[in-house]
Write a protein that holds these residues in place. Sequence first.
Motif, mmCIF file in Angstrom:
data_model
loop_
_atom_site.group_PDB
_atom_site.id
_atom_site.type_symbol
_atom_site.label_atom_id
_atom_site.label_comp_id
_atom_site.label_asym_id
_atom_site.label_seq_id
_atom_site.Cartn_x
_atom_site.Cartn_y
_atom_site.Cartn_z
ATOM 1 N N ASN A 1 -9.949 0.508 3.667
ATOM 2 C CA ASN A 1 -10.266 1.402 2.552
ATOM 3 C C ASN A 1 -9.326 2.599 2.560
ATOM 4 O OD1 ASN A 1 -12.277 2.129 4.909
ATOM 5 N ND2 ASN A 1 -11.960 4.003 3.764
ATOM 6 N N PRO A 2 -8.957 3.066 1.379
ATOM 7 C CA PRO A 2 -8.098 4.255 1.359
ATOM 8 C C PRO A 2 -8.898 5.488 1.765
ATOM 9 C CG PRO A 2 -8.706 3.650 -0.873
ATOM 10 C CD PRO A 2 -9.299 2.612 0.030
ATOM 11 N N VAL B 1 0.794 5.726 0.758
ATOM 12 C CA VAL B 1 0.075 6.978 0.985
ATOM 13 C C VAL B 1 0.739 7.993 0.064
ATOM 14 C CG1 VAL B 1 -0.540 8.808 2.593
ATOM 15 C CG2 VAL B 1 -0.500 6.426 3.378
ATOM 16 N N VAL C 1 3.560 -0.040 4.232
ATOM 17 C CA VAL C 1 3.000 1.141 3.577
ATOM 18 C C VAL C 1 4.169 2.011 3.129
ATOM 19 C CG1 VAL C 1 1.421 3.087 3.771
ATOM 20 C CG2 VAL C 1 1.023 1.049 5.150
ATOM 21 N N MET D 1 -5.702 5.306 -6.231
ATOM 22 C CA MET D 1 -6.197 4.045 -5.691
ATOM 23 C C MET D 1 -5.706 3.855 -4.261
ATOM 24 S SD MET D 1 -8.096 2.979 -8.038
ATOM 25 C CE MET D 1 -8.467 1.303 -7.500
ATOM 26 N N ASP D 2 -4.732 4.672 -3.872
ATOM 27 C CA ASP D 2 -4.170 4.608 -2.524
ATOM 28 C C ASP D 2 -4.677 5.802 -1.709
ATOM 29 O OD1 ASP D 2 -2.002 2.370 -2.594
ATOM 30 O OD2 ASP D 2 -1.718 3.478 -4.463
ATOM 31 N N SER D 3 -4.378 5.750 -0.418
ATOM 32 C CA SER D 3 -4.702 6.902 0.422
ATOM 33 C C SER D 3 -3.912 8.109 -0.063
ATOM 34 C CB SER D 3 -4.365 6.614 1.886
ATOM 35 O OG SER D 3 -5.416 5.913 2.493
ATOM 36 N N VAL E 1 -1.312 -0.695 13.180
ATOM 37 C CA VAL E 1 -1.339 -0.703 11.726
ATOM 38 C C VAL E 1 -0.552 -1.912 11.226
ATOM 39 C CG1 VAL E 1 0.656 0.851 11.493
ATOM 40 C CG2 VAL E 1 -0.996 0.717 9.647
ATOM 41 N N LEU F 1 -5.661 7.553 6.963
ATOM 42 C CA LEU F 1 -4.859 7.223 5.775
ATOM 43 C C LEU F 1 -4.277 5.817 5.820
ATOM 44 C CD1 LEU F 1 -2.841 10.583 5.461
ATOM 45 C CD2 LEU F 1 -4.737 9.859 4.004
ATOM 46 N N LEU F 2 -3.921 5.364 7.013
ATOM 47 C CA LEU F 2 -3.228 4.073 7.118
ATOM 48 C C LEU F 2 -4.181 2.897 7.305
ATOM 49 C CD1 LEU F 2 -0.308 5.303 9.400
ATOM 50 C CD2 LEU F 2 -0.139 4.681 6.989
ATOM 51 N N LYS F 3 -5.465 3.172 7.264
ATOM 52 C CA LYS F 3 -6.448 2.105 7.451
ATOM 53 C C LYS F 3 -6.340 1.115 6.298
ATOM 54 C CE LYS F 3 -11.433 1.595 8.238
ATOM 55 N NZ LYS F 3 -12.706 2.332 8.191
ATOM 56 N N LYS F 4 -6.362 -0.154 6.631
ATOM 57 C CA LYS F 4 -6.147 -1.188 5.627
ATOM 58 C C LYS F 4 -7.383 -1.395 4.753
ATOM 59 C CE LYS F 4 -3.666 -5.519 5.277
ATOM 60 N NZ LYS F 4 -3.139 -6.685 5.973
ATOM 61 N N TYR G 1 -13.665 8.181 0.938
ATOM 62 C CA TYR G 1 -13.272 6.921 1.575
ATOM 63 C C TYR G 1 -13.123 5.768 0.601
ATOM 64 C CZ TYR G 1 -15.445 9.867 5.133
ATOM 65 O OH TYR G 1 -15.808 10.929 5.923
ATOM 66 N N GLU G 2 -13.076 6.100 -0.694
ATOM 67 C CA GLU G 2 -12.987 5.035 -1.699
ATOM 68 C C GLU G 2 -11.824 5.335 -2.635
ATOM 69 O OE1 GLU G 2 -17.184 5.074 -3.500
ATOM 70 O OE2 GLU G 2 -16.896 6.788 -2.175
ATOM 71 N N PRO G 3 -11.316 4.303 -3.297
ATOM 72 C CA PRO G 3 -10.247 4.520 -4.274
ATOM 73 C C PRO G 3 -10.813 4.958 -5.619
ATOM 74 C CG PRO G 3 -10.721 2.173 -4.081
ATOM 75 C CD PRO G 3 -11.611 2.876 -3.087
ATOM 76 N N ARG H 1 0.845 -1.179 0.000
ATOM 77 C CA ARG H 1 0.000 0.000 0.000
ATOM 78 C C ARG H 1 0.888 1.239 0.000
ATOM 79 N NH1 ARG H 1 -3.298 0.458 4.916
ATOM 80 N NH2 ARG H 1 -1.880 -0.983 5.959
#
Lengths: 194, 312, 102, 396
Positions: free
Chosen positions: D203-204, B47, B103, B68-70, B99, D198-201, C23-25, B45
């Motif tokens: 969902n982004p 950020v 990442v 697609m990522d945070s 966590v 942000l670091l939640k697995k 909250y979604e990609p 993953r």
Amino acid sequence: MATNDMVEIRWHGRGGQGAKSACLLLADVAGLEGKFVQGFPEYGPERMGAPITAYNRISEKRCTVHSNIYYPDYVVVVDETLLESVDVTGGLKEGGAIIINTPSSPREMRERLAGWTGKVCTIDARRISEENLGANFPNTPMLAAAVKVSGVLETGRFLADMEESFKHKFASKPQVIEGNMATLKKSMDEVQVG
Amino acid sequence: MSTVYNLKQEVEKPERLTGGHRLCAGCGAGIVVSGVLRALDKEDRAVVVNATSCLEVSTFMYPYTAYMDSYIHSAFENSAATCSGVEAAYNALKRRGKVEGTVKFITFAGDGGTYDIGLQSLSGAMERGHDMVYVCYDNEAYMNTGIQRSSATPPFARTTTTPVGSVGQGKKQNKKDLTEILVAHHIPYVAQTAPIGNFKDLHTRAYNAIYTEGPCFLNVLSPCPRGWDYPAARLAEIIKLAVDTCVWPLFEVEEGVWRLSYTPKKKLPVVDFLRPQGRFRHMFQKGNEWMIEEAQASVDQKWERLLERTGA
Amino acid sequence: MICAKDINERTPWQDLTPGGEIYEPGTARAFNTGAWRTHTPVFHPETCKHCMLCVPFCPDNAIPVKDGKRLDFNYMHCKGCGICENVCPFPAITMVSGGVAR
Amino acid sequence: MSNRLTGNEAVAYAMKQVNPDVMGAFPITPSTEIPEYFASYVANGEVNTEYVTVESEHSSMSVCLAAQAAGARSVCATSSCGLALMYELLYVAASCRLPVTLACVNRALSGPININNDHSDSMGARDTGWIQIYAENNQEAYDNFLMAMPIGETPSVRLPVMTCMDGFITSHAVENIDLLETDVVRKFIGEYNPENYLLKKENPLAVGPYDVSPYYMEHKVQEAEAMKAAKARILEVAAEFANISGRRYGLFEEYRMEDAQLALVLIGSSAGTAKAAVDKLREDGIKAGLVKIRVFRPFPGEELALALANTRAVAVMDKSEGFSANGGPLFAETRSALYDLKERPYLIDIVYGLGGRDIKVEDFEKVFGRLADIAVTGETGPVYTHMGQRSKEEIA
């Protein structure tokens, strides 16, 4: 503004001499003994050597006043050379006292405090410190002298509390504790009141 | 550190920057960002941190994120510090068992956000040693606000704040050598790259940066068809010319060791890079031959120095 | 959780995500940038050798790849910049005038 | 546990008890001691916080807000120019709804440069969307800092909190303080477990969009509503805090206001000094009182109007200059709050204490003297004045 049961102390020193530390330490010890306390320096961007002022309020009741102290009960002068540049007795209450770090006698010092008619106390903090601590740390003797002269804390309890505090502070070098305790006791014995 | 590069496999990975973003048609930034993110291992993953920029306003316009990522954007000048904060949070939460998994932290900022207003934040983050990659997509001017000069703008280039007039003739100053400034931070990995050919160079540099522990920096040339004033369709050719004229040499500095990653078969004259771009048009007017000479001399000098440093 | 698909310019403030979070990609995929085209690439599968050189050069990720083959353009996202035509070593992509995909 | 600490020590100690995930640290007088004390906790393994020694306050706030977005609880401390340098990010933290906790040790803001206390730094940041809670002394500084997280992190609020104390006067003064046990503190503040980070697995999360005008205003309304909701939450947390500490807090403190005819409205350490003046006047039979504003954002307008409704004359004491030419920020808020009263007290504004200018009990007595005259004559005279500066009129 001091109420009757409140003691207000003003410290004069130079940056780096420990006047602020002594002031904060006095607040801490008095607080430990159940008093309500304030210990605060007057701040500026001054560096080593510049005159600094610090204040204590010690009372049986919580004091909410957060102004500087203009009419102290006691004044502590950590460096006698300050007498030339600072109005150390300014606002000092008639019934109060000034405590000066000097090898001179109270009588000699009074001559340099023109107009001051109250008590003048002296202590040779440098010598006591050098003899007992091996270096010039005038704040410890001055703290002891201030406690003795003001009577703001009971002497025996003060010494016991200071010993506890030193034990904590110098846990890794116990030999220092003895020197500090000797400094305190010696200072209480030697302070001259005139 | 190296990876066997296979374009066919790479392009089959799920995209990490989606279509539907609002960068200009033919924008280099979209290509650079997709290219860098493609170097992430599939299972990892990331950020993504972004400075205010063309990229930012185009890729996360509410409610549309192209990542697609945070993703986090905070301001123009602080993307490196923002990334530091995310990385610090990761370390703290990892330590406290809050966590899971790996990442990676990747920052994208333009040259304005990197060479200029964000330089302090970048320098601080690199010096502190956060495990992150900072990617500057260098399009050589403030494009988001409409083509104003930056310290990354090359000499003589026309921008709206270095216009060509009867007295002024484009930017008077040199281009700041940011890559060297980053090398001087003695961080584990610094590279200068660009999307050329089959993307092997960009991919490999990005992979190295992402999978080297500690702070890593990529400076990636990213043409702006509007700001550079060339037909958008010619992007690949323009980049190739930048590289083959040695205007934008490709190299990496790993643990202080300089390595040239690409040597042009034949070093082309700088005019080949300048001529297709409207921002340099005035350099070809009669009487301005000295500009081209100066530009060539400057490129030659820098290239020679790079050859010395890389021992090539 | 509030989803991007339910957010539009008629959504009341109470139903928007706080602080503009998503909250979604990849919600941008729902946005049609194909309408921006003035020129349109045409894919000629018969001449394509699937070298993939066009794919990473597409700023809009509008060239899908599946099982080693590049597929036809995603015209919802393709903005018609024409970079792909230029990088194609084969005549597998040609740009035509107009925004309509054929 | 009874102790003696300076305000800075007290806040640093609160931070130690919180053991935050991340701290952004950059020195500026008079808040410097906070990151210093905290560094020693880190060095001694008393906390396992990720301690980030940034290169500016700008980065300190950037680190904190990003860490918070990533799912971490983050704290920092600053003063004066440091807060000013953070200014843009203060808005970002609030608008992204990231409940960072910042200890602001109030200091005058340039220029000329001055390191002493007034409120111009935090007052300048009053409209950034941060909750602001001010302390009178070290005890309140400690208590407010602990209450900040349960307030800011609440889902209905989700706003950053700035806890303010007076530079040097509070930050560097040793006073008595009662500290809570660490396990009590931990239980009180709880864990920071945001729903999305942000670091939640699973969902982004995307944070910090470009917001076009069809959405921007809606997001601002959300923020404004959150600030309104904060008021109730602040009181709720104060009640919970009273249960563990025995110390009660409201949006403001009313001191001898039950039948007061002359009143002050002010903030911070000088309220303590003013209380001594009130006591003295009360001994002389003068019905004096004061309202010490604790929570400035959200501003307790309606509550304040009620508290002042039965007074005859009120002096608002501003420890910052707003340069509005119409009075300081506290005055603007107070006057606005009183507008809806049927019968309003006479109201004046006095700007005092800038750049560390000391204010004494006697000064407050003079202010009450002025209020007494106003109450009798019904003439306020100049509504907006300064106090404590030398002036020709005074010398003559």
